[in-house]
Design an enzyme around this catalytic site. Sequence first.
Site, mmCIF file in Angstrom:
data_model
loop_
_atom_site.group_PDB
_atom_site.id
_atom_site.type_symbol
_atom_site.label_atom_id
_atom_site.label_comp_id
_atom_site.label_asym_id
_atom_site.label_seq_id
_atom_site.Cartn_x
_atom_site.Cartn_y
_atom_site.Cartn_z
ATOM 1 N N TRP B 332 18.207 43.469 9.940
ATOM 2 C CA TRP B 332 16.871 43.499 10.465
ATOM 3 C C TRP B 332 15.630 43.333 9.503
ATOM 4 O O TRP B 332 14.733 42.794 9.647
ATOM 5 C CB TRP B 332 16.741 44.970 11.074
ATOM 6 C CG TRP B 332 15.334 45.213 11.813
ATOM 7 C CD1 TRP B 332 14.997 44.760 12.955
ATOM 8 C CD2 TRP B 332 14.499 46.062 10.865
ATOM 9 N NE1 TRP B 332 13.731 45.448 12.983
ATOM 10 C CE2 TRP B 332 13.366 45.956 11.885
ATOM 11 C CE3 TRP B 332 14.122 46.730 9.730
ATOM 12 C CZ2 TRP B 332 11.867 46.346 11.491
ATOM 13 C CZ3 TRP B 332 12.943 46.946 9.378
ATOM 14 C CH2 TRP B 332 11.923 47.043 10.436
ATOM 15 N N HIS B 333 16.045 43.759 8.311
ATOM 16 C CA HIS B 333 15.094 43.649 7.319
ATOM 17 C C HIS B 333 14.762 42.087 6.975
ATOM 18 O O HIS B 333 13.712 41.726 6.377
ATOM 19 C CB HIS B 333 15.470 44.293 5.991
ATOM 20 C CG HIS B 333 15.206 45.779 5.939
ATOM 21 N ND1 HIS B 333 16.223 46.530 6.411
ATOM 22 C CD2 HIS B 333 14.168 46.456 5.684
ATOM 23 C CE1 HIS B 333 15.657 47.985 6.437
ATOM 24 N NE2 HIS B 333 14.424 47.778 5.821
ATOM 25 N N GLY B 334 15.699 41.099 7.285
ATOM 26 C CA GLY B 334 15.494 39.971 7.036
ATOM 27 C C GLY B 334 16.582 39.097 6.954
ATOM 28 O O GLY B 334 17.873 39.546 6.835
ATOM 29 N N PHE B 481 9.013 41.460 7.367
ATOM 30 C CA PHE B 481 10.183 41.945 8.425
ATOM 31 C C PHE B 481 9.581 41.976 9.675
ATOM 32 O O PHE B 481 10.058 42.051 10.660
ATOM 33 C CB PHE B 481 10.692 43.045 7.895
ATOM 34 C CG PHE B 481 10.935 42.983 6.325
ATOM 35 C CD1 PHE B 481 11.507 42.076 5.584
ATOM 36 C CD2 PHE B 481 10.580 44.210 5.573
ATOM 37 C CE1 PHE B 481 11.719 41.947 4.303
ATOM 38 C CE2 PHE B 481 10.706 44.205 4.240
ATOM 39 C CZ PHE B 481 11.397 43.306 3.652
#
Lengths: 80, 481
Positions: B332-334, B481
Amino acid sequence: MNRDEIYAKLTEIFKENLDLDEIELTDETTADDVEGWDSLAHIGLIAAIEQEFGFRFAMKEVVNLHNVGEMVDLILQKIG
Amino acid sequence: MLFSSTVFLFLFLPIVCLLHLLVRKELKDYVLLLASIFFYAWGEPRYVAVMLLTIIINYVGAILISKYKCKKTLLLLTILGDLSFLFYFKYFNFFVENINELFGDHIDFIKVIMPIGISFYTFQAISYVVDVYREEVEPQKNIYKLALYITLFPQLVAGPIVKYHDVADQIENRTVDFEKVAYGVKRFIVGLAKKVLLANTLGAVADKVFTQPIDQLDCMTTWLGAICYTFQIYYDFSGYSDMAIGLGSIFGFKFLENFTYPYISKSVSEYWRRWHISMGSWFRDYLFLPLQRALSLSKTYGKLSRRLGRRKINILLTAIALLVTWFLIGFWHGAGWSFVVYGLYNGFFIFLETLTGWNRDRKSFVGRAMQHFYTMFVVVLGFVIFRSDTMNYAWHYLLTMFGAERGETMYHLIYYVDRIEIIALIVGAICSAPLCRKMLEVEGRNQLRIAAVNLWLLALFILSAASIAASTYNPFIYFRF
């Protein structure tokens, strides 16, 4: 079954699942107050309660149980 | 539009606040909605459509879910719709690049540009439909109110990820009063100062270190970089959250806290209950718990628990649920492997703590100090992975930190930090503990104290504004993000 009886049963379930010798549950007890009540123990507790009292929790109930008091209310409502 | 930009601070915000105060109660929602869409369109005009489409999908989805029997199918379809946008805009490049890498192919493609905030508002949208599905809330009949929930500019681009059931009542009915506005303004200034004075200053040091080729770093420098980054990201993101919560308060909303002094934690599990709480609890409520539950209700569970025993099977299914959850938290962060590794790395320690009981607080002072040291050690090393562009870089950076590798040509430590930056580091370390927490509370009602705090906040604001005017370095980390 009344609140006291439910409390007695819950205390046994908690002791057994969390591997504790002594535990005092009150309406305000939350997961943060009880040693070892984490995500792993939670699933065990839920399963044991369901088996003991003979009902199923809904997902929103699993997510939103904030303290023991709410848990007892819910059990009363489900078996009542 | 950045919160810490002159356009926002001196033009957009005052105008919106004034309009919001002046118009009738029924119109306040519309003022906020229009302001939010304008705020978004300012930097991202082409992608407003994607956001509006998300709103429509979830508006219709929720109403259908509440009306028809096949609730689950409808829920899954709506979530699939939300996630397909997220997948396309955030992960498409990454997947094609990996396929090319894997098969030595050269699939030509035009790089997709990610709309800002999509990770955040998509999660809010999912929170809404799941809450309706679980019958925690009524579906929202008024599409403008749902749009307000998803687009509300204080939390639109980088959170906190507000859950629908937490604000459903406030969306229908809220009041604005002097106390809330005053609190909001103060909270906003605290956040602005955190961002501009601490995060930006420490960020300059961290950037200098992390943009250096790995063969030009030595042990001391790498630790300096890692520690500066650890404080930068905390003040950057918690400062942003303070600003968002403050802005929310100005408009009558009460958002839940997003950070509660994560760097005083005594276990990685505790750390994740204090760091970016709105994301952690989102994953807990909408992924981890449902997944763990679904596994425990499956037929295999019954069979295996008879053979292995309850405890073992619970450990197994918790491990599976943690693995999936932390893989996805990382992702999810990247769209990058170092983020995936970062997620799994944290999940690993949480699993270990759960299994061994390390996360139970020790009684003795030394024991607690050790727990704290261990936690921060894991956190700082985690941020090295998080900050590195590639896993290769992260690996060599970590080796250098532990003296296993050493660069050849090096600058002296003095090259990386000056006096102001050292002061920022010390202030940052002190303020990451809950010492100044009481500052914003008005309970004491000691007039002199209140006056002193207000004067101090005013000074912070002037300093921050001056710093914004003088510098160009300003991006928020979590916007990516």
